[in-house]
Design a protein around this motif. Sequence first.
Motif, PDB file in Angstrom:
ATOM      1  N   ALA A  62       0.750  -1.128   0.032  1.00  0.00           N
ATOM      2  CA  ALA A  62       0.045  -0.105  -0.230  1.00  0.00           C
ATOM      3  C   ALA A  62       1.074   1.313  -0.153  1.00  0.00           C
ATOM      4  O   ALA A  62       1.769   1.382   0.724  1.00  0.00           O
ATOM      5  CB  ALA A  62      -1.271   0.041   1.102  1.00  0.00           C
ATOM      6  N   SER A  64       1.960   5.024  -2.456  1.00  0.00           N
ATOM      7  CA  SER A  64       1.780   6.408  -3.727  1.00  0.00           C
ATOM      8  C   SER A  64       2.149   4.993  -5.293  1.00  0.00           C
ATOM      9  O   SER A  64       2.989   6.233  -5.362  1.00  0.00           O
ATOM     10  CB  SER A  64       1.292   7.642  -3.501  1.00  0.00           C
ATOM     11  OG  SER A  64       0.978   8.240  -4.465  1.00  0.00           O
ATOM     12  N   THR A  94      -2.438   4.913  -2.172  1.00  0.00           N
ATOM     13  CA  THR A  94      -3.589   5.492  -0.963  1.00  0.00           C
ATOM     14  C   THR A  94      -3.431   6.876  -1.540  1.00  0.00           C
ATOM     15  O   THR A  94      -4.209   7.342  -0.600  1.00  0.00           O
ATOM     16  CB  THR A  94      -2.488   5.139   0.545  1.00  0.00           C
ATOM     17  OG1 THR A  94      -0.747   5.564  -0.255  1.00  0.00           O
ATOM     18  CG2 THR A  94      -2.060   3.329   0.318  1.00  0.00           C
ATOM     19  N   ALA A 101      -5.414   5.776   2.837  1.00  0.00           N
ATOM     20  CA  ALA A 101      -4.583   4.204   3.020  1.00  0.00           C
ATOM     21  C   ALA A 101      -5.142   3.079   4.312  1.00  0.00           C
ATOM     22  O   ALA A 101      -5.173   2.174   4.109  1.00  0.00           O
ATOM     23  CB  ALA A 101      -3.015   5.417   3.816  1.00  0.00           C
ATOM     24  N   VAL A 104      -7.433   1.694   2.135  1.00  0.00           N
ATOM     25  CA  VAL A 104      -6.798   0.344   1.523  1.00  0.00           C
ATOM     26  C   VAL A 104      -6.410  -0.753   1.724  1.00  0.00           C
ATOM     27  O   VAL A 104      -6.622  -1.815   2.141  1.00  0.00           O
ATOM     28  CB  VAL A 104      -5.672   1.334   0.584  1.00  0.00           C
ATOM     29  CG1 VAL A 104      -4.756   0.045  -0.149  1.00  0.00           C
ATOM     30  CG2 VAL A 104      -6.036   2.319  -1.100  1.00  0.00           C
ATOM     31  N   VAL A 118       4.182  -1.240   3.895  1.00  0.00           N
ATOM     32  CA  VAL A 118       3.025   0.277   3.962  1.00  0.00           C
ATOM     33  C   VAL A 118       3.801   0.944   4.120  1.00  0.00           C
ATOM     34  O   VAL A 118       5.546   0.964   4.466  1.00  0.00           O
ATOM     35  CB  VAL A 118       2.236   0.583   5.011  1.00  0.00           C
ATOM     36  CG1 VAL A 118       1.783   1.729   4.894  1.00  0.00           C
ATOM     37  CG2 VAL A 118       1.022  -0.626   4.892  1.00  0.00           C
ATOM     38  N   LEU A 127      -5.259   6.590  10.527  1.00  0.00           N
ATOM     39  CA  LEU A 127      -3.916   5.524   9.999  1.00  0.00           C
ATOM     40  C   LEU A 127      -3.223   5.687  11.299  1.00  0.00           C
ATOM     41  O   LEU A 127      -2.888   4.093  11.147  1.00  0.00           O
ATOM     42  CB  LEU A 127      -3.087   6.031   8.885  1.00  0.00           C
ATOM     43  CG  LEU A 127      -2.272   5.385   8.231  1.00  0.00           C
ATOM     44  CD1 LEU A 127      -2.788   4.630   7.864  1.00  0.00           C
ATOM     45  CD2 LEU A 127      -1.162   6.278   7.599  1.00  0.00           C
TER      46      LEU A 127
END
Length: 341
Positions: A62, A64, A94, A101, A104, A118, A127
């Motif tokens: 996960a 970007s 994400t 996030a 996801v 992550v 988060l």
Amino acid sequence: MADVARLAGVSTTTVSHVLNKTRKVAPETEELVWRAVERTGYRQNLAARALATQSTDTIAVAMSVVTNPYFAELVRDIDRLLRSAGYTMIVADTNDDPLVAVDVINHLLARRVSGLVVSPLEGSPELTGSLVKLLDDGFPLLFIDRRSTLPADQVYSECVESTYRLTAHLAEQGHRRIGFVQGSLTSMSASDRLAGYLKAVDELGLDKDPRLIIAGESDEHTAEERVLAHLTAAKEPTTGLVVANNQMTLGTMRALRRRRLKVPRDLALVCYDDFEWADLFDPQITAIAQNAATLAETAVDLLLSRIETPDRAPRSVTIPTEFHHRDSCGCGRRKHRGSTR
């Protein structure tokens, strides 16, 4: 599986060991099993296996990915290494948004993944709470690219001394008003790069004008508009720029073009995050390069080690960077490569 076992003349347990690689089987027996698999067209029922074992041999990532080409390179290397270890990888973007996030991660966990990689974000209670719960539950979790204060396995590139080096390099060329295009402070990496810049400003006696820090928010278009606004409003000229990531470098270059400023004649520029086309610009861009291959290899080693040994103490690994000296800093190309630890 029973059909495969009968055709190969072995037990279903032996077939299971061959397919799942859970125990060493004699090479000749393994060959018989695979021939039987091919003849029967057998495919494992992964959904049923997941229900039975509570695992899918799938690792979720996960981060970007879509918006950052560096992350795409990193994910490609992770995928290659996981496949060689017998795992399948799934990726979810994400968008560097903490709430996205959380959503996801919840969807990935619902797929019964065996582990999670992550790229963490800071400042979001939702988060942080989700990640803390995973760690408390002993779920195999790894943080990559960005440092975190949570007690988890993590691997990231060195940021503070690397950014200090970029700033000091411009100072060595006589620059005193050196601007810094800052990434989003939801990332510890962005905070560390800012710390490296501020350390250089303080130790090297550079101009401490707070207006020299430009909030690029780790976004290409935001960086373009804010660098342009800074250059337009500045009463004293900024003679050098340190840009904190590759996306903002692209935006900064566009802003300089809109102001009809030439690099390095009118303004010297260096950046953190080398990228594939950095040496295709004119001038070629002096940059700090991260080692995506080493980051990926370390990440996979840490995560698989966590899966095998759930109770071991968390490990944090910092990967050295490399200084790629080119032309945009204004002092001419020369051999000047070295790692920063």
